[in-house]
Write a protein that holds these residues in place. Structure first.
Motif, PDB file in Angstrom:
ATOM      1  N   LEU A 268       0.831  -1.202   0.000  1.00 10.25           N
ATOM      2  CA  LEU A 268       0.000   0.000   0.000  1.00 10.25           C
ATOM      3  C   LEU A 268       0.865   1.251   0.000  1.00 10.25           C
ATOM      4  N   ALA A 269       0.442   2.245  -0.776  1.00 14.16           N
ATOM      5  CA  ALA A 269       1.129   3.536  -0.833  1.00 14.16           C
ATOM      6  C   ALA A 269       0.198   4.620  -0.312  1.00 14.16           C
ATOM      7  N   THR A 270       0.795   5.723   0.120  1.00 15.76           N
ATOM      8  CA  THR A 270      -0.035   6.818   0.624  1.00 15.76           C
ATOM      9  C   THR A 270       0.620   8.174   0.453  1.00 15.76           C
ATOM     10  N   ASN A 271      -0.226   9.179   0.237  1.00 17.95           N
ATOM     11  CA  ASN A 271       0.148  10.572   0.445  1.00 17.95           C
ATOM     12  C   ASN A 271      -0.897  11.243   1.329  1.00 17.95           C
ATOM     13  N   MET A 272      -1.823  10.436   1.885  1.00 19.01           N
ATOM     14  CA  MET A 272      -2.934  10.993   2.650  1.00 19.01           C
ATOM     15  C   MET A 272      -2.862  10.682   4.136  1.00 19.01           C
ATOM     16  N   VAL A 273      -2.539   9.432   4.494  1.00 24.66           N
ATOM     17  CA  VAL A 273      -2.558   9.074   5.910  1.00 24.66           C
ATOM     18  C   VAL A 273      -1.188   9.209   6.559  1.00 24.66           C
ATOM     19  N   VAL A 274      -0.151   9.479   5.766  1.00 26.80           N
ATOM     20  CA  VAL A 274       1.172   9.791   6.310  1.00 26.80           C
ATOM     21  C   VAL A 274       1.650  11.072   5.644  1.00 26.80           C
ATOM     22  N   THR A 275       1.485  12.181   6.340  1.00 23.87           N
ATOM     23  CA  THR A 275       1.898  13.479   5.802  1.00 23.87           C
ATOM     24  C   THR A 275       2.784  14.255   6.773  1.00 23.87           C
ATOM     25  N   ASN A 276       3.159  13.604   7.877  1.00 27.45           N
ATOM     26  CA  ASN A 276       4.086  14.221   8.829  1.00 27.45           C
ATOM     27  C   ASN A 276       4.809  13.117   9.592  1.00 27.45           C
ATOM     28  N   TRP A 277       5.765  13.533  10.405  1.00 29.00           N
ATOM     29  CA  TRP A 277       6.637  12.551  11.068  1.00 29.00           C
ATOM     30  C   TRP A 277       5.912  11.705  12.101  1.00 29.00           C
ATOM     31  N   SER A 278       4.949  12.283  12.821  1.00 26.97           N
ATOM     32  CA  SER A 278       4.240  11.491  13.830  1.00 26.97           C
ATOM     33  C   SER A 278       3.378  10.425  13.161  1.00 26.97           C
ATOM     34  N   GLU A 279       2.756  10.764  12.032  1.00 22.41           N
ATOM     35  CA  GLU A 279       1.986   9.765  11.301  1.00 22.41           C
ATOM     36  C   GLU A 279       2.890   8.676  10.734  1.00 22.41           C
ATOM     37  N   LEU A 280       4.086   9.049  10.322  1.00 21.80           N
ATOM     38  CA  LEU A 280       5.033   8.052   9.829  1.00 21.80           C
ATOM     39  C   LEU A 280       5.412   7.073  10.933  1.00 21.80           C
ATOM     40  N   ARG A 281       5.646   7.583  12.129  1.00 20.41           N
ATOM     41  CA  ARG A 281       5.997   6.708  13.252  1.00 20.41           C
ATOM     42  C   ARG A 281       4.880   5.690  13.512  1.00 20.41           C
TER      43      ARG A 281
END
Length: 424
Positions: A268-281
């Motif tokens: 799965l790829a995203t540009n919507m649910v991971v848009t900052n560092w906390s979401e990446l973590r």
């Protein structure tokens, strides 16, 4: 290098009636063009979103940056932060376009910084007489691959505000294949992405299968922008097993994405649910996504995105680039950045074939064999056309749009339209 002047010019560029999960593109897209003039007479260029809140922040920052050094990026960040709180207070979450993360209030500071950072780096590189990529550590590739970006769309005749475009209507799989054939014949793209979340999901899956038959061996992607439920996402995944390079944002939330991945096994790829560092973590913790679609416009600039690339590499995540309706300054910034990143796993997205306007001397940049090629010209390697800039600024002044709203645009044609997520 002392900065003698900074100019922020809002412009409006023509956009086709492209359909998406939120509605339909308005007939004009808003952009901001940044010029950072050095005491040596050279000018660095930047480009970003043109929505009212970000434009307000850009104009607040510009005067305080004059007189400083184009090499002082810490001072740039301080200036942006100083004005960001006031700009954010002027916008609310109501009506914000989730499909355009860079224009969200939570990303205003990073988006403004990125726009200026590109222009600062461009001026630095022009002053040194080197390509901008050299400031990013040098190039690991001479050209950067982009993908054909397909949309369901209405014919321009739907409204006289829309300018004619070469692709025509696309509302079924056969028309999507025809769109791909036209775009690939002109630009030579080797991979294909379909913007979905518009029609019945099974019809959209049929479009992917039609593309697979028409372009055997080409990598395919589908992106419904989180507009499908978990059940629908899994149903489409089952139908498209073995047909996708990756599955982009089928369903809302990190937790929903993690469930789709566990059940389907698809990357799965995203540009919507991971848009900052906390979401990446959080995404790493629950294995929600396997490919991150970066975007320097809201991740905080070129160097921040290089750091993001290294982080993705460390956690075993693939990396590509998200796109928005943009012109050549943005495209070249993406290209210099992508050329500097060793860990680039997939061809990048670009809306560039959909844009008919340009602010650069010589007009639109060439895409050859699906790639944008770097040159040895200083900086970004492009020059601003002041006459085209003035023309598109006049278009901004006369157009009715100040903040992107695909929902309201759809309601002009379908008054009962409401944004529902997930819709299917």
């Amino acid at each position: 290098m002392k900065i003698s002047a900074i100019r922020v010019t809002p412009i409006a560029i023509r956009d086709p009636a492209l359909l998406n999960a939120a509605g339909v593109h308005e007939p004009f897209g808003l952009r901001s063009i940044i010029e950072v003039e050095g005491a040596n007479g050279l000018v660095g260029l930047g480009e970003t979103y043109g929505d009212a809140a970000l434009l307000s922040l850009l104009t607040r920052c510009q005067h305080g940056l004059a007189g400083g050094s184009a090499f002082d990026l810490h001072r740039l960040w301080q200036q942006v932060q100083r004005h960001a709180a006031q700009a954010m207070a002027q916008t609310t979450a109501h009506g914000e376009m989730e499909l355009a993360p860079g224009s969200l209030s939570s990303h205003l500071a990073s988006s403004a910084y990125s726009a200026f950072e590109v222009a600062f780096l461009d001026l630095q590189a022009r002053t040194l007489g080197i390509p901008l990529v050299d400031l990013l550590g040098g190039k690991v590739r001479d050209k950067v691959a982009y993908s054909a970006y397909l949309f369901y769309k209405w014919n321009a005749a739907v409204d006289p505000e829309y300018a004619p475009d070469p692709y025509g209507e696309a509302l079924n799989p056969a028309q999507i294949v025809a769109q791909a054939q036209s775009m690939i014949a002109q630009y030579g793209f080797e991979s294909i992405k379909l913007k979905a979340g518009v029609m019945d999901p099974m019809q959209e899956a049929d479009a992917i299968l039609a593309l697979k038959a028409a372009f055997p061996g080409r990598p395919l992607r589908i992106d419904p922008n989180g507009n499908w439920s978990l059940a629908t996402s899994l149903k489409v995944a089952d139908r498209l097993q073995g047909s996708l390079e990756y599955y982009e944002d089928p369903t809302p939330t990190l937790e929903g994405m993690a469930q789709v991945h566990r059940a389907s096994g698809m990357p799965l790829a995203t540009n919507m649910v991971v848009t900052n560092w906390s979401e990446l973590r959080r995404a790493v913790q629950i294995d929600a996504v396997q490919i991150l679609l970066s975007d320097h416009h809201y991740w905080g600039g070129l160097r921040a995105t290089q750091a993001l690339a290294k982080t993705c590499e460390a956690f075993g995540l693939g990396l590509s680039m998200h796109s928005n309706s943009h012109l050549g300054i943005s495209l070249m910034a993406m290209t210099h950045l992508a050329a500097s990143v060793q860990h680039l796993s997939y061809a990048c997205d670009t809306h560039y074939p959909w844009q008919s306007d340009e602010v650069l001397v010589g007009g639109k940049l060439p895409i050859v064999g699906g790639c944008v090629h770097l040159t040895d010209k200083p900086g970004l390697g492009v020059e601003l056309d002041p006459h085209k800039l003035a023309e598109l600024h006049d278009a901004f002044k006369s157009c009715r749009i100040r903040t992107r709203n695909d929902v309201a645009q759809m309601q002009r044609y379908r008054p009962d339209w409401r944004q529902i997520k997930p819709r299917f």
